[in-house]
Design an enzyme around this catalytic site. Structure first.
Site, PDB file in Angstrom:
ATOM      1  N   GLY A  92      74.234  42.165  73.881  1.00  0.00           N
ATOM      2  CA  GLY A  92      74.732  43.415  73.776  1.00  0.00           C
ATOM      3  C   GLY A  92      76.414  42.546  74.847  1.00  0.00           C
ATOM      4  O   GLY A  92      76.822  41.602  74.434  1.00  0.00           O
ATOM      5  N   HIS A 137      67.076  47.609  82.492  1.00  0.00           N
ATOM      6  CA  HIS A 137      67.708  48.975  82.133  1.00  0.00           C
ATOM      7  C   HIS A 137      67.278  49.061  80.724  1.00  0.00           C
ATOM      8  O   HIS A 137      67.364  49.019  80.240  1.00  0.00           O
ATOM      9  CB  HIS A 137      68.716  48.345  82.868  1.00  0.00           C
ATOM     10  CG  HIS A 137      69.818  47.737  82.989  1.00  0.00           C
ATOM     11  ND1 HIS A 137      70.550  47.540  81.431  1.00  0.00           N
ATOM     12  CD2 HIS A 137      70.264  46.684  83.235  1.00  0.00           C
ATOM     13  CE1 HIS A 137      71.361  46.459  81.771  1.00  0.00           C
ATOM     14  NE2 HIS A 137      71.265  46.173  82.418  1.00  0.00           N
ATOM     15  N   MET A 162      66.536  38.645  81.002  1.00  0.00           N
ATOM     16  CA  MET A 162      66.629  37.610  82.015  1.00  0.00           C
ATOM     17  C   MET A 162      65.673  38.481  83.047  1.00  0.00           C
ATOM     18  O   MET A 162      65.443  38.697  84.405  1.00  0.00           O
ATOM     19  CB  MET A 162      67.999  37.289  82.990  1.00  0.00           C
ATOM     20  CG  MET A 162      69.032  36.176  82.267  1.00  0.00           C
ATOM     21  SD  MET A 162      69.817  35.129  83.728  1.00  0.00           S
ATOM     22  CE  MET A 162      70.635  36.820  84.158  1.00  0.00           C
ATOM     23  N   HIS A 188      69.145  46.877  78.385  1.00  0.00           N
ATOM     24  CA  HIS A 188      68.586  45.734  77.673  1.00  0.00           C
ATOM     25  C   HIS A 188      67.693  46.528  76.392  1.00  0.00           C
ATOM     26  O   HIS A 188      67.455  46.303  75.528  1.00  0.00           O
ATOM     27  CB  HIS A 188      67.314  45.531  78.462  1.00  0.00           C
ATOM     28  CG  HIS A 188      67.680  44.249  79.412  1.00  0.00           C
ATOM     29  ND1 HIS A 188      68.182  45.273  80.823  1.00  0.00           N
ATOM     30  CD2 HIS A 188      68.789  43.148  79.172  1.00  0.00           C
ATOM     31  CE1 HIS A 188      68.540  43.938  81.887  1.00  0.00           C
ATOM     32  NE2 HIS A 188      69.094  43.308  80.340  1.00  0.00           N
ATOM     33  N   VAL A 242      75.660  50.323  76.820  1.00  0.00           N
ATOM     34  CA  VAL A 242      75.180  51.128  77.543  1.00  0.00           C
ATOM     35  C   VAL A 242      75.940  51.377  78.839  1.00  0.00           C
ATOM     36  O   VAL A 242      75.732  50.279  80.534  1.00  0.00           O
ATOM     37  CB  VAL A 242      73.965  51.235  77.614  1.00  0.00           C
ATOM     38  CG1 VAL A 242      73.559  52.548  78.216  1.00  0.00           C
ATOM     39  CG2 VAL A 242      73.160  50.970  76.176  1.00  0.00           C
TER      40      VAL A 242
HETATM   41  P1  AMP Z   1      71.323  40.115  80.767  1.00  0.00           P
HETATM   42  O1  AMP Z   1      69.210  40.301  80.982  1.00  0.00           O
HETATM   43  O2  AMP Z   1      71.708  40.424  81.765  1.00  0.00           O
HETATM   44  O3  AMP Z   1      70.651  38.479  80.920  1.00  0.00           O
HETATM   45  O4  AMP Z   1      71.281  40.591  80.026  1.00  0.00           O
HETATM   46  C1  AMP Z   1      70.225  40.845  78.565  1.00  0.00           C
HETATM   47  C2  AMP Z   1      71.405  40.950  77.143  1.00  0.00           C
HETATM   48  O5  AMP Z   1      71.097  42.264  77.663  1.00  0.00           O
HETATM   49  C3  AMP Z   1      72.375  40.457  77.001  1.00  0.00           C
HETATM   50  O6  AMP Z   1      72.830  40.411  75.990  1.00  0.00           O
HETATM   51  C4  AMP Z   1      73.657  41.341  77.613  1.00  0.00           C
HETATM   52  O7  AMP Z   1      74.430  41.120  77.358  1.00  0.00           O
HETATM   53  C5  AMP Z   1      72.868  42.711  77.481  1.00  0.00           C
HETATM   54  N1  AMP Z   1      73.089  43.230  78.172  1.00  0.00           N
HETATM   55  C6  AMP Z   1      73.162  44.007  79.549  1.00  0.00           C
HETATM   56  N2  AMP Z   1      73.489  44.817  80.287  1.00  0.00           N
HETATM   57  C7  AMP Z   1      74.214  45.827  78.926  1.00  0.00           C
HETATM   58  C8  AMP Z   1      74.670  46.929  78.766  1.00  0.00           C
HETATM   59  N3  AMP Z   1      75.092  47.669  79.420  1.00  0.00           N
HETATM   60  N4  AMP Z   1      74.667  47.499  77.769  1.00  0.00           N
HETATM   61  C9  AMP Z   1      74.360  47.141  76.862  1.00  0.00           C
HETATM   62  N5  AMP Z   1      74.167  45.258  77.002  1.00  0.00           N
HETATM   63  C10 AMP Z   1      73.441  44.903  78.189  1.00  0.00           C
END
Ligand code: AMP
Length: 295
Positions: free
Chosen positions: A144, A31, A27, A34, A173
Site C-alpha cells: 500500500g 480492513h 499483519m 488490505h 483506502v
Molecule cells: P499492515 O497489515 O498494516 O502491515 O499492512 C499490510 C499492507 O496493507 C501494507 O502494504 C500496507 O501499506 C497496506 N495498507 C494498510 N493500510 C492501507 C490503506 N488504508 N490503504 C491501502 N493499503 C493499505
C-alpha cells in the site's frame, strides 16, 4: 483456501498453485485497504497468496507489539470470500527459530522519517519481507502507498539483491472523512478519532496549495504544521516533502514528483498518511509508477 503455518506446509502448498502468483503480505486485522491489495492481486495474477504475520522484529521497545489487534478467524473468512488460494500465518518461532542471525539492512532510504522515529523498524521489515519473498516465490507482490517509505525500502532491497519479483503499489483506502484506514485506528477514542481526520485535511490543504502553483517546499510543509498546531490531541512526529526515489528532503522548488508525508501521535496511537504530488499520482498506477527505485 489452504491455510498453512509451517515452512514445509507453505512450500508444498506453493507448488500446487497454478500460473502466476500474487503475494499480499499483511499483519492481519484486515480492513478494506488490505482487501484492495487482494483485489489488485486477483486482477493481475492467476493465484493469490496472503500472509498474516505480526512481525515482532519491526516493533521497537515500548511499541504496541503485545496489544496489536488480532482476529485470525475474521481475517481468514475475509480472505476466503475474496478468493485467496493460500494463506501463510506462521508463529514467530517459525520465522525466527533459535539461532536466527541474518538481517537485511537497507541504508540511505531508511534514515529519515519512519526510520528516524522507529530505530530498527526497517531492518525488521526488510528481513521479514525478504524471507516472505524467498518462501512465496511469487511473481508480483502488492503493497500500500499508505506505508510509502516501506515501498521505497522494499523496492531498493529488491533492486540491490536482484530479487525476481515485481512490486505493485495500491492507492490509500480512506474513511469517508479522509482518515487512512489502519488496523491501529481501533485504538482511537471517539475524540481522538475526530482529531485524526485533521491529518488528511492538512495534507490535502497543502496538496491544494501545490495544485494552485505553490512550489516553495517550506511553505508546503509549514501549511500542514500550521493547520495541526491547534489540535491539542495530536502531536506531529514529522512532516516531510521528499524526493520519491531517495526520500531526501526537498530544499529548492521543483516540478518533479514529490512525496508529502507525515506521522503523528494521537493519544497512544501513531498514525501515518501521505500524498504524492501532483495529485493525479495518487490514483491507481500513479504510486506504482512513481514511488521508489524500479528494478
Ligand atoms: P499492515 O497489515 O498494516 O502491515 O499492512 C499490510 C499492507 O496493507 C501494507 O502494504 C500496507 O501499506 C497496506 N495498507 C494498510 N493500510 C492501507 C490503506 N488504508 N490503504 C491501502 N493499503 C493499505
Amino acid at each position: 483456501m489452504h491455510i498453512v503455518d509451517s515452512i514445509e506446509g507453505l512450500r508444498k502448498a506453493r507448488q500446487a498453485l497454478q500460473g502466476t502468483v500474487g503475494l499480499v503480505p499483511t499483519m492481519g486485522y484486515l480492513h478494506a485497504g488490505h482487501m484492495a491489495l487482494v483485489e489488485a492481486a486477483k486482477q493481475m495474477c492467476d493465484s493469490v497468496m496472503a500472509t498474516i504475520f505480526v512481525n515482532p522484529t519491526q516493533f521497537g521497545e515500548g511499541e504496541d507489539l503485545a496489544i496489536y489487534p488480532r482476529d485470525m478467524q475474521r481475517d481468514l473468512n475475509m480472505l476466503q470470500q475474496a478468493g485467496v488460494a493460500l494463506v501463510f500465518s506462521p508463529p514467530p518461532a517459525v520465522m525466527y527459530p533459535p539461532g536466527f542471525q541474518t538481517w537485511v539492512t537497507v541504508e540511505e532510504v531508511t534514515r529519515a522519517n519512519e526510520g528516524a522515529h522507529r530505530p530498527g523498524h526497517f531492518r525488521g521489515v526488510a528481513t521479514v519481507v525478504a524471507k516472505l519473498f524467498n518462501l512465496a516465490q511469487a511473481d508480483v507482490a502488492f503493497f500500500g502507498q499508505k506505508d510509502a517509505q516501506q515501498v521505497v525500502v522494499i523496492r531498493q532491497m529488491v533492486r540491490d539483491l536482484n530479487i525476481p519479483i515485481n512490486i505493485q503499489v495500491c492507492p490509500i483506502v480512506r474513511e469517508s472523512d479522509g482518515l487512512a484506514l489502519s488496523s491501529r485506528n481501533v485504538y482511537l477514542t471517539g475524540e481522538e478519532r475526530l482529531a485524526a481526520a485533521s491529518l488528511n485535511k492538512a495534507l490535502k490543504h497543502s496538496a491544494n496549495l501545490y495544485d494552485d502553483g505553490e512550489r516553495n517546499p517550506n511553505r508546503l510543509r509549514e501549511s500542514i504544521i500550521d493547520m495541526l498546531n491547534d489540535e491539542r490531541l495530536l502531536q506531529l512526529d514529522y512532516v516531510s516533502l521528499a524526493n520519491v526515489q531517495t526520500l531526501e528532503e526537498i530544499v529548492e522548488p521543483t516540478d518533479e514528483p514529490l512525496l508529502l508525508s507525515l506521522a503523528a501521535q494521537v493519544g497512544k496511537t501513531r498514525l501515518l498518511d501521505n500524498y504524492l504530488l501532483p495529485a493525479h499520482l495518487n490514483a491507481q498506477e500513479g504510486a506504482s509508477a512513481t514511488l521508489g527505485i524500479q528494478s
